[in-house]
Design a protein around this motif. Structure first.
Motif, PDB file in Angstrom:
ATOM      1  N   GLU A 155       0.814  -1.218   0.000  1.00  0.00           N
ATOM      2  CA  GLU A 155       0.000   0.000   0.000  1.00  0.00           C
ATOM      3  C   GLU A 155       0.847   1.267   0.000  1.00  0.00           C
ATOM      4  OE1 GLU A 155      -3.827   2.080   2.227  1.00  0.00           O
ATOM      5  OE2 GLU A 155      -2.954   0.247   3.061  1.00  0.00           O
ATOM      6  N   VAL A 156       1.861   1.323   0.834  1.00  0.00           N
ATOM      7  CA  VAL A 156       2.698   2.534   0.904  1.00  0.00           C
ATOM      8  C   VAL A 156       3.435   2.742  -0.419  1.00  0.00           C
ATOM      9  CG1 VAL A 156       4.675   3.605   2.039  1.00  0.00           C
ATOM     10  CG2 VAL A 156       2.946   2.418   3.401  1.00  0.00           C
ATOM     11  N   ALA A 157       3.970   1.662  -0.985  1.00  0.00           N
ATOM     12  CA  ALA A 157       4.668   1.764  -2.262  1.00  0.00           C
ATOM     13  C   ALA A 157       3.733   2.199  -3.376  1.00  0.00           C
ATOM     14  CB  ALA A 157       5.310   0.422  -2.613  1.00  0.00           C
ATOM     15  N   ALA A 158       2.521   1.639  -3.376  1.00  0.00           N
ATOM     16  CA  ALA A 158       1.540   2.008  -4.393  1.00  0.00           C
ATOM     17  C   ALA A 158       1.189   3.482  -4.294  1.00  0.00           C
ATOM     18  CB  ALA A 158       0.285   1.148  -4.248  1.00  0.00           C
ATOM     19  N   ARG A 159       1.024   3.962  -3.068  1.00  0.00           N
ATOM     20  CA  ARG A 159       0.694   5.375  -2.871  1.00  0.00           C
ATOM     21  C   ARG A 159       1.830   6.274  -3.353  1.00  0.00           C
ATOM     22  NH1 ARG A 159      -4.217   6.243  -1.194  1.00  0.00           N
ATOM     23  NH2 ARG A 159      -3.933   5.032   0.701  1.00  0.00           N
ATOM     24  N   SER A 160       3.060   5.865  -3.117  1.00  0.00           N
ATOM     25  CA  SER A 160       4.197   6.683  -3.558  1.00  0.00           C
ATOM     26  C   SER A 160       4.267   6.744  -5.080  1.00  0.00           C
ATOM     27  CB  SER A 160       5.502   6.134  -2.980  1.00  0.00           C
ATOM     28  OG  SER A 160       5.876   4.909  -3.593  1.00  0.00           O
ATOM     29  N   LEU A 161       3.943   5.631  -5.742  1.00  0.00           N
ATOM     30  CA  LEU A 161       3.920   5.629  -7.208  1.00  0.00           C
ATOM     31  C   LEU A 161       2.793   6.515  -7.728  1.00  0.00           C
ATOM     32  CD1 LEU A 161       4.579   1.837  -7.892  1.00  0.00           C
ATOM     33  CD2 LEU A 161       6.111   3.737  -8.488  1.00  0.00           C
ATOM     34  N   ALA A 162       1.640   6.473  -7.075  1.00  0.00           N
ATOM     35  CA  ALA A 162       0.506   7.307  -7.492  1.00  0.00           C
ATOM     36  C   ALA A 162       0.848   8.792  -7.359  1.00  0.00           C
ATOM     37  CB  ALA A 162      -0.727   6.962  -6.668  1.00  0.00           C
ATOM     38  N   ARG A 163       1.541   9.156  -6.278  1.00  0.00           N
ATOM     39  CA  ARG A 163       1.949  10.552  -6.112  1.00  0.00           C
ATOM     40  C   ARG A 163       2.936  10.953  -7.209  1.00  0.00           C
ATOM     41  NH1 ARG A 163       2.388   9.223  -0.266  1.00  0.00           N
ATOM     42  NH2 ARG A 163       0.470   9.993   0.728  1.00  0.00           N
ATOM     43  N   ARG A 164       3.803  10.022  -7.573  1.00  0.00           N
ATOM     44  CA  ARG A 164       4.816  10.326  -8.593  1.00  0.00           C
ATOM     45  C   ARG A 164       4.197  10.512  -9.967  1.00  0.00           C
ATOM     46  NH1 ARG A 164      10.238   6.636  -9.684  1.00  0.00           N
ATOM     47  NH2 ARG A 164      10.936   7.734 -11.579  1.00  0.00           N
ATOM     48  N   THR A 165       3.207   9.691 -10.303  1.00  0.00           N
ATOM     49  CA  THR A 165       2.632   9.732 -11.654  1.00  0.00           C
ATOM     50  C   THR A 165       1.403  10.622 -11.762  1.00  0.00           C
ATOM     51  OG1 THR A 165       1.204   7.812 -11.240  1.00  0.00           O
ATOM     52  CG2 THR A 165       3.437   7.372 -12.081  1.00  0.00           C
ATOM     53  N   GLY A 166       0.758  10.871 -10.623  1.00  0.00           N
ATOM     54  CA  GLY A 166      -0.509  11.591 -10.660  1.00  0.00           C
ATOM     55  C   GLY A 166      -1.674  10.728 -11.094  1.00  0.00           C
ATOM     56  N   GLY A 167      -1.445   9.423 -11.184  1.00  0.00           N
ATOM     57  CA  GLY A 167      -2.490   8.499 -11.628  1.00  0.00           C
ATOM     58  C   GLY A 167      -2.922   7.564 -10.524  1.00  0.00           C
ATOM     59  N   ALA A 168      -3.315   6.354 -10.911  1.00  0.00           N
ATOM     60  CA  ALA A 168      -3.774   5.339  -9.967  1.00  0.00           C
ATOM     61  C   ALA A 168      -2.877   4.115 -10.058  1.00  0.00           C
ATOM     62  CB  ALA A 168      -5.222   4.944 -10.257  1.00  0.00           C
ATOM     63  N   VAL A 169      -2.853   3.354  -8.980  1.00  0.00           N
ATOM     64  CA  VAL A 169      -2.099   2.102  -8.935  1.00  0.00           C
ATOM     65  C   VAL A 169      -3.043   1.005  -8.458  1.00  0.00           C
ATOM     66  CG1 VAL A 169      -0.125   0.877  -7.956  1.00  0.00           C
ATOM     67  CG2 VAL A 169       0.059   3.322  -8.461  1.00  0.00           C
ATOM     68  N   ALA A 170      -3.103  -0.083  -9.220  1.00  0.00           N
ATOM     69  CA  ALA A 170      -3.958  -1.219  -8.880  1.00  0.00           C
ATOM     70  C   ALA A 170      -3.067  -2.401  -8.511  1.00  0.00           C
ATOM     71  CB  ALA A 170      -4.853  -1.587 -10.064  1.00  0.00           C
ATOM     72  N   VAL A 171      -3.193  -2.855  -7.281  1.00  0.00           N
ATOM     73  CA  VAL A 171      -2.422  -4.001  -6.796  1.00  0.00           C
ATOM     74  C   VAL A 171      -3.342  -5.211  -6.823  1.00  0.00           C
ATOM     75  CG1 VAL A 171      -0.928  -4.871  -4.974  1.00  0.00           C
ATOM     76  CG2 VAL A 171      -1.218  -2.401  -5.255  1.00  0.00           C
ATOM     77  N   SER A 172      -3.029  -6.163  -7.676  1.00  0.00           N
ATOM     78  CA  SER A 172      -3.904  -7.315  -7.870  1.00  0.00           C
ATOM     79  C   SER A 172      -3.575  -8.434  -6.896  1.00  0.00           C
ATOM     80  CB  SER A 172      -3.775  -7.843  -9.297  1.00  0.00           C
ATOM     81  OG  SER A 172      -4.247  -6.896 -10.218  1.00  0.00           O
ATOM     82  N   GLY A 173      -4.614  -9.110  -6.437  1.00  0.00           N
ATOM     83  CA  GLY A 173      -4.452 -10.240  -5.531  1.00  0.00           C
ATOM     84  C   GLY A 173      -5.816 -10.796  -5.171  1.00  0.00           C
ATOM     85  N   PRO A 174      -5.899 -11.612  -4.128  1.00  0.00           N
ATOM     86  CA  PRO A 174      -7.207 -12.131  -3.696  1.00  0.00           C
ATOM     87  C   PRO A 174      -8.203 -11.007  -3.428  1.00  0.00           C
ATOM     88  CG  PRO A 174      -5.438 -13.301  -2.589  1.00  0.00           C
ATOM     89  CD  PRO A 174      -4.790 -12.173  -3.323  1.00  0.00           C
ATOM     90  N   VAL A 175      -7.700  -9.897  -2.893  1.00  0.00           N
ATOM     91  CA  VAL A 175      -8.473  -8.667  -2.771  1.00  0.00           C
ATOM     92  C   VAL A 175      -7.683  -7.581  -3.488  1.00  0.00           C
ATOM     93  CG1 VAL A 175      -9.440  -6.936  -1.215  1.00  0.00           C
ATOM     94  CG2 VAL A 175      -9.474  -9.348  -0.560  1.00  0.00           C
ATOM     95  N   ASP A 176      -8.230  -7.072  -4.589  1.00  0.00           N
ATOM     96  CA  ASP A 176      -7.541  -6.016  -5.330  1.00  0.00           C
ATOM     97  C   ASP A 176      -7.583  -4.720  -4.526  1.00  0.00           C
ATOM     98  OD1 ASP A 176      -7.137  -7.789  -7.381  1.00  0.00           O
ATOM     99  OD2 ASP A 176      -8.710  -6.978  -8.669  1.00  0.00           O
ATOM    100  N   MET A 177      -6.475  -3.995  -4.541  1.00  0.00           N
ATOM    101  CA  MET A 177      -6.410  -2.700  -3.876  1.00  0.00           C
ATOM    102  C   MET A 177      -6.050  -1.641  -4.915  1.00  0.00           C
ATOM    103  SD  MET A 177      -4.096  -1.478  -0.614  1.00  0.00           S
ATOM    104  CE  MET A 177      -2.559  -1.981  -1.418  1.00  0.00           C
ATOM    105  N   ILE A 178      -6.887  -0.629  -5.025  1.00  0.00           N
ATOM    106  CA  ILE A 178      -6.634   0.467  -5.953  1.00  0.00           C
ATOM    107  C   ILE A 178      -6.440   1.733  -5.138  1.00  0.00           C
ATOM    108  CG2 ILE A 178      -7.566   1.870  -7.828  1.00  0.00           C
ATOM    109  CD1 ILE A 178      -8.827  -1.646  -7.408  1.00  0.00           C
TER     110      ILE A 178
END
Length: 269
Positions: A155-178
């Motif tokens: 989650e923290v890594a995904a948020r840092s990527l979203a801040r960098r790109t200005g977009g969204a990050v979708a982490v796929s798994g048994p429960v997807d986290m966007i």
């Protein structure tokens, strides 16, 4: 399908209806193992795939496409250049595009390629937890294309990527986290059979590109795509005897799923 929270930022029915109404042209530069499934998922969802991945064509096509999907699963030399060409053109033309950083981490070719592509600020990044951690520079990657980390670990890594790109990050798994810079949604559903066929995740990346083409908010587009794809997978799994049949049933399910069916579920929820 259950959701946490119990709503999506945009109704899945509205997002799917927009795909059906607009028939977005999605350019996909994807790995040669999954190219056929990605194309057929896009067709089944109501989009038009264009697998334009050679130097000299990839950039000009990205400038006119409705969205671009870049998956670095089998990045041979010419395709790597075509990917960079497409990402640059998409960025310059404000074409929404999705990056799937397959198996990044310790592998010496795809990892720097993903870093270069990241500089063009993808609209949506979709990957498993290990890929997201590695792309953010805080993980070593998974076991090939398989994740070695849990979705919540990213989650923290995904948020840092979203801040960098200005977009969204979708982490796929048994429960997807966007996630995006401020918001998070977790969507549970889908089916384990998605992990038993080649290209289940790759196809989701192309699917997200179709939704990003018709909806301006990357977070909302990624969430709706994850929800619709998961529901289609659940329906396919109910009638499939195993992975082989599931693959074809997934396409049938995506083609049969209508905005009206989704709207009825949303109203009843």
């Amino acid at each position: 399908m259950t959701r946490t929270p119990a709503y999506l930022p945009i109704p899945s029915s509205s997002a799917l209806a927009a795909v059906h109404e607009n028939t977005p042209l999605v350019q996909s530069l994807t790995n040669h193992v999954t190219v056929e499934l990605v194309a057929n998922v896009l067709i089944s969802a109501g989009a038009t795939p264009a697998m334009v991945d050679i130097v000299g064509e990839a950039g000009p096509f990205a400038a006119i496409a409705s969205a671009v999907h870049i998956n670095i699963g089998t990045p041979h030399a010419e395709q790597r250049q075509a990917m960079l060409e497409a990402a640059r053109a998409a960025s310059e033309a404000a074409t929404p595009w999705v990056l799937d950083p397959v198996a990044v981490g310790s592998l010496p070719v795809r990892t720097p390629l993903a870093a270069e592509l990241l500089e063009f600020c993808p609209t949506i990044i979709r990957g498993n937890a290990s890929e997201i951690l590695a792309l953010a520079g805080v993980g070593a990657g998974g076991r090939g294309v398989d994740a070695a980390d849990e979705v919540e670990d990213a989650e923290v890594a995904a948020r840092s990527l979203a801040r960098r790109t200005g977009g969204a990050v979708a982490v796929s798994g048994p429960v997807d986290m966007i996630v995006d810079q401020d918001r998070t949604v977790r969507i549970s559903g889908g089916h384990v059979l998605l992990t038993k066929i080649t290209g289940g995740g790759c196809a989701l990346g192309g699917f997200m590109a179709a939704f990003a083409a018709v909806h301006a908010d990357p977070f909302e587009a990624a969430a709706a795509a994850s929800d619709v794809y998961g529901q289609a997978a659940e329906r396919a799994a109910h009638v499939a005897a195993g992975p082989g049949e599931f693959r074809s049933r997934l396409l049938d399910s995506l083609a049969a799923l209508t905005p009206e069916q989704l709207r009825a579920q949303e109203t009843a929820a």
